[in-house]
Design an enzyme around this catalytic site. Structure first.
Site, PDB file in Angstrom:
ATOM      1  N   GLY A   1       0.786  -1.230   0.000  1.00  0.00           N
ATOM      2  CA  GLY A   1       0.000   0.000   0.000  1.00  0.00           C
ATOM      3  C   GLY A   1       0.817   1.278   0.000  1.00  0.00           C
TER       4      GLY A   1
ATOM      5  N   TRP B   1       0.824   5.494   1.206  1.00  0.00           N
ATOM      6  CA  TRP B   1       0.566   6.049   2.538  1.00  0.00           C
ATOM      7  C   TRP B   1      -0.649   6.954   2.605  1.00  0.00           C
ATOM      8  CZ3 TRP B   1       0.784  11.024   1.218  1.00  0.00           C
ATOM      9  CH2 TRP B   1       1.735  11.452   0.285  1.00  0.00           C
ATOM     10  N   ASN B   2      -1.289   7.245   1.486  1.00  0.00           N
ATOM     11  CA  ASN B   2      -2.331   8.275   1.558  1.00  0.00           C
ATOM     12  C   ASN B   2      -3.683   7.773   2.068  1.00  0.00           C
ATOM     13  OD1 ASN B   2      -2.701   6.813  -0.778  1.00  0.00           O
ATOM     14  ND2 ASN B   2      -3.344   8.565  -2.003  1.00  0.00           N
TER      15      ASN B   2
ATOM     16  N   SER C   1       3.719   4.629  -6.564  1.00  0.00           N
ATOM     17  CA  SER C   1       4.157   5.514  -7.638  1.00  0.00           C
ATOM     18  C   SER C   1       4.568   4.706  -8.877  1.00  0.00           C
ATOM     19  CB  SER C   1       5.347   6.341  -7.149  1.00  0.00           C
ATOM     20  OG  SER C   1       6.392   5.460  -6.827  1.00  0.00           O
TER      21      SER C   1
ATOM     22  N   THR D   1       8.035   2.862  -8.436  1.00  0.00           N
ATOM     23  CA  THR D   1       7.902   1.626  -7.645  1.00  0.00           C
ATOM     24  C   THR D   1       7.142   0.580  -8.447  1.00  0.00           C
ATOM     25  OG1 THR D   1       7.902   2.912  -5.618  1.00  0.00           O
ATOM     26  CG2 THR D   1       7.067   0.670  -5.454  1.00  0.00           C
TER      27      THR D   1
ATOM     28  N   GLU E   1      -1.878  -0.019  -9.253  1.00  0.00           N
ATOM     29  CA  GLU E   1      -2.615   1.247  -9.109  1.00  0.00           C
ATOM     30  C   GLU E   1      -1.567   2.328  -8.891  1.00  0.00           C
ATOM     31  OE1 GLU E   1      -5.745   1.872  -9.392  1.00  0.00           O
ATOM     32  OE2 GLU E   1      -6.690  -0.082  -9.283  1.00  0.00           O
TER      33      GLU E   1
ATOM     34  N   CYS F   1      -4.120  10.092  -5.775  1.00  0.00           N
ATOM     35  CA  CYS F   1      -3.604   9.692  -7.085  1.00  0.00           C
ATOM     36  C   CYS F   1      -4.423  10.228  -8.246  1.00  0.00           C
ATOM     37  CB  CYS F   1      -3.563   8.171  -7.150  1.00  0.00           C
ATOM     38  SG  CYS F   1      -5.142   7.419  -6.722  1.00  0.00           S
TER      39      CYS F   1
ATOM     40  N   GLY G   1      -1.298   2.397 -14.685  1.00  0.00           N
ATOM     41  CA  GLY G   1      -1.522   1.098 -14.082  1.00  0.00           C
ATOM     42  C   GLY G   1      -2.036   0.011 -14.983  1.00  0.00           C
TER      43      GLY G   1
ATOM     44  N   GLU H   1      -9.491  -2.227  -9.689  1.00  0.00           N
ATOM     45  CA  GLU H   1     -10.019  -2.600  -8.382  1.00  0.00           C
ATOM     46  C   GLU H   1     -11.510  -2.269  -8.374  1.00  0.00           C
ATOM     47  OE1 GLU H   1      -7.262  -0.492  -5.636  1.00  0.00           O
ATOM     48  OE2 GLU H   1      -6.428  -2.476  -5.268  1.00  0.00           O
TER      49      GLU H   1
HETATM   50  P1  NDP Z   1       5.671   4.448  -3.292  1.00  0.00           P
HETATM   51  O1  NDP Z   1       5.700   3.996  -4.691  1.00  0.00           O
HETATM   52  O2  NDP Z   1       6.851   5.162  -2.752  1.00  0.00           O
HETATM   53  O3  NDP Z   1       5.411   3.214  -2.312  1.00  0.00           O
HETATM   54  C1  NDP Z   1       4.304   2.349  -2.458  1.00  0.00           C
HETATM   55  C2  NDP Z   1       4.531   1.112  -1.629  1.00  0.00           C
HETATM   56  O4  NDP Z   1       5.521   0.283  -2.255  1.00  0.00           O
HETATM   57  C3  NDP Z   1       5.053   1.382  -0.222  1.00  0.00           C
HETATM   58  O5  NDP Z   1       4.491   0.455   0.681  1.00  0.00           O
HETATM   59  C4  NDP Z   1       6.536   1.159  -0.388  1.00  0.00           C
HETATM   60  O6  NDP Z   1       7.170   0.895   0.836  1.00  0.00           O
HETATM   61  C5  NDP Z   1       6.545  -0.038  -1.314  1.00  0.00           C
HETATM   62  N1  NDP Z   1       7.780  -0.261  -2.041  1.00  0.00           N
HETATM   63  C6  NDP Z   1       8.736   0.631  -2.380  1.00  0.00           C
HETATM   64  N2  NDP Z   1       9.712   0.028  -3.109  1.00  0.00           N
HETATM   65  C7  NDP Z   1       9.365  -1.281  -3.242  1.00  0.00           C
HETATM   66  C8  NDP Z   1       9.948  -2.422  -3.885  1.00  0.00           C
HETATM   67  N3  NDP Z   1      11.083  -2.331  -4.568  1.00  0.00           N
HETATM   68  N4  NDP Z   1       9.299  -3.616  -3.804  1.00  0.00           N
HETATM   69  C9  NDP Z   1       8.120  -3.715  -3.151  1.00  0.00           C
HETATM   70  N5  NDP Z   1       7.525  -2.677  -2.516  1.00  0.00           N
HETATM   71  C10 NDP Z   1       8.125  -1.469  -2.555  1.00  0.00           C
HETATM   72  O7  NDP Z   1       4.347   5.328  -3.180  1.00  0.00           O
HETATM   73  P2  NDP Z   1       3.908   6.289  -1.994  1.00  0.00           P
HETATM   74  O8  NDP Z   1       3.681   5.488  -0.769  1.00  0.00           O
HETATM   75  O9  NDP Z   1       4.826   7.456  -1.967  1.00  0.00           O
HETATM   76  O10 NDP Z   1       2.459   6.759  -2.523  1.00  0.00           O
HETATM   77  C11 NDP Z   1       2.273   7.778  -3.431  1.00  0.00           C
HETATM   78  C12 NDP Z   1       2.095   7.233  -4.838  1.00  0.00           C
HETATM   79  O11 NDP Z   1       1.040   6.277  -4.862  1.00  0.00           O
HETATM   80  C13 NDP Z   1       1.694   8.309  -5.825  1.00  0.00           C
HETATM   81  O12 NDP Z   1       2.399   8.146  -7.029  1.00  0.00           O
HETATM   82  C14 NDP Z   1       0.217   8.042  -6.043  1.00  0.00           C
HETATM   83  O13 NDP Z   1      -0.271   8.512  -7.260  1.00  0.00           O
HETATM   84  C15 NDP Z   1       0.160   6.562  -5.921  1.00  0.00           C
HETATM   85  N6  NDP Z   1      -1.206   6.144  -5.589  1.00  0.00           N
HETATM   86  C16 NDP Z   1      -1.956   5.505  -6.552  1.00  0.00           C
HETATM   87  C17 NDP Z   1      -3.280   5.174  -6.296  1.00  0.00           C
HETATM   88  C18 NDP Z   1      -4.103   4.466  -7.315  1.00  0.00           C
HETATM   89  O14 NDP Z   1      -5.090   3.844  -6.926  1.00  0.00           O
HETATM   90  N7  NDP Z   1      -3.795   4.512  -8.593  1.00  0.00           N
HETATM   91  C19 NDP Z   1      -3.917   5.517  -5.019  1.00  0.00           C
HETATM   92  C20 NDP Z   1      -3.020   6.131  -4.074  1.00  0.00           C
HETATM   93  C21 NDP Z   1      -1.723   6.445  -4.372  1.00  0.00           C
HETATM   94  P3  NDP Z   1       7.761   2.142   1.699  1.00  0.00           P
HETATM   95  O15 NDP Z   1       6.731   3.208   1.748  1.00  0.00           O
HETATM   96  O16 NDP Z   1       8.007   1.557   3.003  1.00  0.00           O
HETATM   97  O17 NDP Z   1       8.980   2.582   0.941  1.00  0.00           O
END
Ligand code: NDP
Length: 484
Positions: free
Chosen positions: A150, A152-153, A229, A232, A250, A284, A454, A458
């Site tokens: 997941g 963080w938002n 993001s 990621t 997503e 997002c 994406g 969902e």
């Molecule tokens: P990140 O991409 O930084 O992190 C998402 C999750 O992936 C976190 O739990 C993170 O852990 C984990 N992660 C990071 N690197 C890896 C890896 N190599 N392998 C497996 N897991 C990993 O996103 P944010 O948390 O900063 O969220 C913001 C982003 O999410 C924005 O781009 C936003 O648009 C998107 N988003 C998309 C949505 C959608 O439904 N389309 C809805 C909400 C947000 P950790 O945080 O511990 O690094």
């Protein structure tokens, strides 16, 4: 610490701690106060979570679908009954105003559990006649152990949007929350057990990217659902591809919101604010490129400025507060960097643009006008309260420019001309398009992105495709026609 959980992880039906894992400090963004100290999952805990999920999944999948649905229904009821407590935790975890979390987080999670609880027992296969009295029937089978990761938002909503369909259709899940918001998913795990889910069906392990990586590549993982993001997403998708695993991605967006001259001014302004300032802009699907037709531009900007400057910024736990802090100091710096880029590249600052001189990671809701397509603030996902207003003259021009992005998560159109609204909806490249509305994501409707935003959907009926697989069973009724 005021939000300290019983332990960092929830595995096989119980809270589990291992203090040898690297520490994760959880802070309240409104004050900078430390509210919980957790630890990353160590390899033995990851192993325990995966093993528990694999064990639980087999018996769970064998249950009658109505029985699975009953558990999810009960979990939804418990969530609704505990909405205030869960909303306060969500506010502490994320810094989002309680005014929002009371209506948009636990309640949205409960909606998903309720929806998929009812869906579970409706899943059937097909019978396919193939001639000569033979036939094929299809079985909709669960995938097995699903990994959820997941952002963080929306920590409660994301956990539920992934767990609800996964569990309803007979899968088990290991979920890793963002390290920035580790608290809420633990409550969902606790509530599922209280609702009668078997131990191991939904496990939560904490950690940073490396823990997520270990889950994605575990041989028992059948499917990975990530909300995060694009960078990621690329890594996780590639890691999942190694084992030919199913994915739902997503990811981020830079969505257009197109406002025509004939739009209801107050509704269009309200939607643009909703689609840029809710959750301090950390959503997002936000409509961060607001294309405004020339004839309505002056009135639109006047009302936008007045209404934006009236937003109540404050302590998130105060229900009068409409706008809270950014999630972390690093993220605030990143968003403020975009404000500086906007100024440097010649956009007009209509309002906002400054940090707030108070504890916590606050900035003002910010609007730039006279933004052009090539400016950085019109191209990159900022994930903060920074709205870019761009002018346009014709429908064709608006659509061409709206689609000139690598993202494709969402879009919006405001107009009184319904024929035009549907034309635009058909032509925008996005997973969701709102007409005279913005950012409404009811669980009944599929949600997800196209292009870099994406893969997969969902919610809605579409989720079935992403949490099940189809088996064809051929039934021979005559002699075997063998050439040998
Ligand atoms: P990140 O991409 O930084 O992190 C998402 C999750 O992936 C976190 O739990 C993170 O852990 C984990 N992660 C990071 N690197 C890896 C890896 N190599 N392998 C497996 N897991 C990993 O996103 P944010 O948390 O900063 O969220 C913001 C982003 O999410 C924005 O781009 C936003 O648009 C998107 N988003 C998309 C949505 C959608 O439904 N389309 C809805 C909400 C947000 P950790 O945080 O511990 O690094």
């Amino acid at each position: 610490m005021r939000a300290q959980p019983v332990a960092s992880h929830f595995i096989d039906g119980a809270y589990v701690e291992d203090t040898t894992g690297a520490p994760i400090l959880c802070t309240y963004a409104a004050t900078g106060e430390d509210i919980a100290r957790l630890h990353e999952a160590t390899p033995p805990l990851i192993e325990a979570a995966m093993a528990a999920a694999a064990r639980a999944q087999i018996a769970w999948a064998a249950l009658r679908p109505v029985e699975r649905g009953r558990v999810l229904h009960k979990a939804a009821e418990i969530i609704r009954a505990r909405n205030r407590e869960l909303s306060e935790l969500e506010t502490l975890d994320t810094g989002k105003p309680l005014q929002e979390t009371l209506v948009a987080d636990a309640s949205s999670g409960a909606d998903a559990l309720e929806y998929f609880a009812g869906f579970a027992a409706t899943v059937t296969g097909q019978t396919v006649p193939v001639g000569g009295g033979d036939f094929v029937y299809t079985l909709r089978e669960p995938l097995g152990v699903c990994v959820g990761i997941g952002a963080w938002n929306y920590p409660t909503q994301i956990a539920c949007w992934k767990a609800a369909p996964a569990l309803a259709f007979g899968n088990a899940m290991v979920f890793k929350p963002s390290e920035v918001t580790p608290l809420c998913a633990l409550k969902i795990a606790e509530i599922l057990i209280e609702a009668g889910a078997p131990p191991g069906l939904f496990n939560v392990v904490q950690g940073r990217g490396a823990v997520g990586g270990a889950l994605v590549t575990d041989p028992r993982t059948a499917k990975v659902s990530l909300t995060g993001s694009v960078p990621t997403g690329r890594k996780v998708y590639a890691a999942a591809a190694e084992g030919i695993r199913n994915v739902t991605m997503e990811l981020g967006g830079k969505s257009p919101l197109i406002v025509f001259d004939d739009a209801s001014l107050e509704d269009a302004v309200g939607a643009a604010m909703l689609g840029n300032f809710y959750s301090s802009g950390q959503i997002c699907s936000n409509g961060t490129r607001v294309f405004v037709q020339k004839g309505i531009k002056a009135r639109f900007l006047d009302r936008l400025k007045a209404r934006t400057e009236a937003i109540v910024i404050g302590e998130p736990l105060d229900e009068a507060t409409q706008f809270g802090p950014m999630i972390t100091a690093d993220h605030l710096d990143k968003v403020m960097g975009y404000v500086e880029r906007g100024l440097a590249e010649g956009a007009t600052l209509l309002t906002g643009g400054a940090r707030l001189n108070r504890p916590g990671t606050y900035m003002q809701p910010t609007v730039f006008a006279d933004v052009t397509d090539t400016m950085t603030i019109a191209r990159e996902e900022i994930f903060g309260p920074v709205m870019a207003v761009l002018d346009f003259e014709t429908e064709d021009e608006a659509i061409r420019r709206a689609n000139a992005t690598e993202f494709g998560l969402a879009a919006g159109v405001f107009t009184a001309d319904l024929a035009r609204a549907h034309r635009v909806a058909a032509r925008v490249e996005a997973g969701t398009c709102w007409i005279n509305a913005y950012n409404l994501t009811p669980v009944e409707a599929p949600f997800g992105g196209s292009k870099l935003s994406g893969v997969g959907r969902e919610n809605g009926h579409a989720a079935l495709e992403y949490y099940t697989q189809v088996k064809s069973v051929y039934v021979g009724t005559g002699p075997v026609d063998s050439p040998y």
